[in-house]
Enzyme design. Structure first.
Site, PDB file in Angstrom:
ATOM      1  N   ASP A  81       0.784  -1.077   0.083  1.00  0.00           N
ATOM      2  CA  ASP A  81       0.287   0.023   0.079  1.00  0.00           C
ATOM      3  C   ASP A  81       0.930   1.102  -0.147  1.00  0.00           C
ATOM      4  O   ASP A  81       1.816   1.442   0.685  1.00  0.00           O
ATOM      5  CB  ASP A  81      -0.893  -0.094   1.211  1.00  0.00           C
ATOM      6  CG  ASP A  81      -2.002   1.098   1.410  1.00  0.00           C
ATOM      7  OD1 ASP A  81      -2.442   1.471   0.154  1.00  0.00           O
ATOM      8  OD2 ASP A  81      -2.211   1.340   2.418  1.00  0.00           O
ATOM      9  N   GLY A 180      -8.026   8.684   6.821  1.00  0.00           N
ATOM     10  CA  GLY A 180      -8.106   9.033   8.134  1.00  0.00           C
ATOM     11  C   GLY A 180      -9.737   8.913   8.762  1.00  0.00           C
ATOM     12  O   GLY A 180     -10.642   8.748   7.730  1.00  0.00           O
ATOM     13  N   GLY A 211      -9.002   5.775   0.997  1.00  0.00           N
ATOM     14  CA  GLY A 211      -9.704   6.531   2.223  1.00  0.00           C
ATOM     15  C   GLY A 211     -11.098   6.213   2.212  1.00  0.00           C
ATOM     16  O   GLY A 211     -12.051   7.147   2.396  1.00  0.00           O
ATOM     17  N   SER A 213     -12.869   4.372   4.678  1.00  0.00           N
ATOM     18  CA  SER A 213     -13.356   3.936   6.014  1.00  0.00           C
ATOM     19  C   SER A 213     -14.755   4.606   6.049  1.00  0.00           C
ATOM     20  O   SER A 213     -14.787   5.984   5.763  1.00  0.00           O
ATOM     21  CB  SER A 213     -12.689   4.331   6.902  1.00  0.00           C
ATOM     22  OG  SER A 213     -11.326   3.163   7.198  1.00  0.00           O
ATOM     23  N   ASP A 255      -8.893   1.010   6.332  1.00  0.00           N
ATOM     24  CA  ASP A 255      -7.802   0.923   7.407  1.00  0.00           C
ATOM     25  C   ASP A 255      -8.242   1.461   8.668  1.00  0.00           C
ATOM     26  O   ASP A 255      -8.267   0.958   9.821  1.00  0.00           O
ATOM     27  CB  ASP A 255      -6.339   1.704   6.994  1.00  0.00           C
ATOM     28  CG  ASP A 255      -5.234   1.379   8.025  1.00  0.00           C
ATOM     29  OD1 ASP A 255      -5.656   0.486   8.947  1.00  0.00           O
ATOM     30  OD2 ASP A 255      -4.389   1.965   7.891  1.00  0.00           O
TER      31      ASP A 255
HETATM   32  P1  13P Z   1      -8.969   4.880   5.419  1.00  0.00           P
HETATM   33  O1  13P Z   1      -8.186   5.797   6.079  1.00  0.00           O
HETATM   34  O2  13P Z   1     -10.208   5.621   5.167  1.00  0.00           O
HETATM   35  O3  13P Z   1      -9.114   3.543   5.985  1.00  0.00           O
HETATM   36  O4  13P Z   1      -8.213   4.572   4.123  1.00  0.00           O
HETATM   37  C1  13P Z   1      -7.025   3.522   3.999  1.00  0.00           C
HETATM   38  C2  13P Z   1      -6.580   3.830   2.784  1.00  0.00           C
HETATM   39  O5  13P Z   1      -6.589   4.356   1.764  1.00  0.00           O
HETATM   40  C3  13P Z   1      -5.243   3.014   2.760  1.00  0.00           C
HETATM   41  O6  13P Z   1      -4.424   2.796   1.393  1.00  0.00           O
HETATM   42  O1  G3H Z   2      -3.332   5.038   3.558  1.00  0.00           O
HETATM   43  C1  G3H Z   2      -2.697   4.504   4.388  1.00  0.00           C
HETATM   44  C2  G3H Z   2      -3.074   3.430   5.330  1.00  0.00           C
HETATM   45  O2  G3H Z   2      -3.879   3.813   5.992  1.00  0.00           O
HETATM   46  C3  G3H Z   2      -1.781   3.177   6.087  1.00  0.00           C
HETATM   47  O3  G3H Z   2      -1.519   3.810   7.006  1.00  0.00           O
HETATM   48  O4  G3H Z   2       1.031   4.217   6.575  1.00  0.00           O
HETATM   49  O5  G3H Z   2       0.024   4.654   9.091  1.00  0.00           O
HETATM   50  O6  G3H Z   2       0.115   2.423   7.816  1.00  0.00           O
HETATM   51  P1  G3H Z   2      -0.009   3.983   7.673  1.00  0.00           P
HETATM   52 ZN    ZN Z   3      -4.664   5.035   0.721  1.00  0.00          ZN
END
Ligand code: 13P
Ligand code: G3H
Ligand code: ZN
Length: 317
Positions: A81, A180, A211, A213, A255
């Site tokens: 990711d 976030g 993004g 969530s 996430d």
């Molecule tokens: P969220 O912060 O909305 O969960 O998005 C996660 C994401 O895009 C990871 O690449």
């Molecule tokens: O887009 C980012 C993901 O939520 C991963 O977050 O870099 O804190 O692991 P992180």
């Molecule tokens: Zn992302």
């Protein structure tokens, strides 16, 4: 069974979206596999650069390999990711990943294409798929901060040229979401009109929504009641996932919601059991709650129930 991300996309495209869930530890891994089997859904495990340095990249690989043995019926892809070029090459070399994301969206158009093309050439030589990003999400991505006001939606008019010249296998589009727990300040929401235009220019091409969530309000309230402070947290309406899937969104990244489940479980546990110092007690509750959350999310994405179809159409990596 670890499979190719492209095989999953071929079966899912236009019908449902596949959940791409980040993991950092054992408890998330257990809950994720359990929830996906409970809902009979394929999934994508995402590992961020942050996750690779929180524990160790080898530790995460070991966790996933073990989970594969503990849950032999699971069908999933392993994905990097938000990679930079160096991390992409490291994952490509490792032979463990089904796909990598090269995130050069902060660069200008030409440089984004050039970087993505280099990663695509290296990845395709080893049969690994590449996700690229065009446009910029609001909020915070890894160490790149883009203010909501400056967030740039993906330009549907350049999306096709970007895909053709870079050779990427899927495209992360900025359609109004941000990473976030604090999304959509003011009156913003998902820009379906942009998504529709992108799909018109890129028919049958898998699109990715970062993004995503949904930041459930009952979760936020429980966290706040148990001593947290997440006033104003807000996410994507998950009733919109199925419409987005019809418009080509095949991978949906989640996430933050998992972090909220973790925070709620642990805050409530330690508030209700101030005498406890056994980490396994809240850990056990978290794994069960996370599995429930994942199964419910897969229903919303439309991927629940598609496991056998995906298994039939995918080869082990
Ligand atoms: P969220 O912060 O909305 O969960 O998005 C996660 C994401 O895009 C990871 O690449
Ligand atoms: O887009 C980012 C993901 O939520 C991963 O977050 O870099 O804190 O692991 P992180
Ligand atoms: Zn992302």
């Amino acid at each position: 069974m670890i499979v190719s991300t492209n095989d999953i996309f071929k079966t899912a495209y236009g019908k449902f979206a596949v959940g791409a869930y980040n993991i950092n530890n054992l408890e998330q891994t257990m809950g994720l596999f359990q929830g996906c089997l409970d809902s009979q859904a394929p999934f994508i495990i995402q590992i961020s650069k942050g996750a690779r340095s929180y524990t160790h990249k080898t530790m995460l690989e070991g966790l996933i390999r073990s989970a594969e043995q503990v849950f032999p019926d699971a069908v999933f892809a392993v994905h990097l990711d938000h990679g930079d070029e160096e991390t992409c090459y490291d994952c490509i070399e490792s032979g463990f990943y089904s796909s990598v994301m090269i995130d050069a969206s902060h660069e200008d158009f030409e440089e984004n294409i050039a970087i993505t093309r280099r990663v695509v050439d290296a990845a395709h030589a080893k049969g690994i798929a590449v996700e690229a990003e065009l446009g910029q999400l609001g909020g915070v991505e890894e160490d790149i901060s883009v203010s909501e006001a400056d967030a740039k939606l993906t330009d549907p008019n350049t999306a096709r040229e970007f895909v053709e010249r870079s050779g990427c296998d899927s495209l992360a589009c900025a359609i109004g979401t941000s990473h976030g727990a604090f999304k959509f300040s003011g009156t913003q929401g998902l820009h379906f009109e942009v998504l529709q235009e992108i799909q018109k220019n890129l028919p049958n091409f898998p699109l990715v929504m970062h993004g995503s969530s949904s930041v459930p309000q009952d979760e936020v309230e429980r966290i706040n009641r148990a001593g947290g402070n997440l006033q104003g947290a807000k996410g994507v309406d998950d009733k919109q996932f199925k419409d987005a899937a019809k418009m080509g969104v095949t991978k949906v990244n989640i996430d933050t919601d998992g972090r909220l489940v973790w925070t709620r479980v642990h805050r409530e546990h330690f508030m209700e059991h101030p005498e406890n110092f056994d980490l396994r007690k809240p850990g056990k509750v978290f794994m069960a709650e996370y599995a429930k959350f994942i199964a419910d999310k897969n229903e919303k994405l439309g991927s629940a129930g598609s496991l056998s179809e995906i298994r039939q159409n995918s080869k082990p990596l």
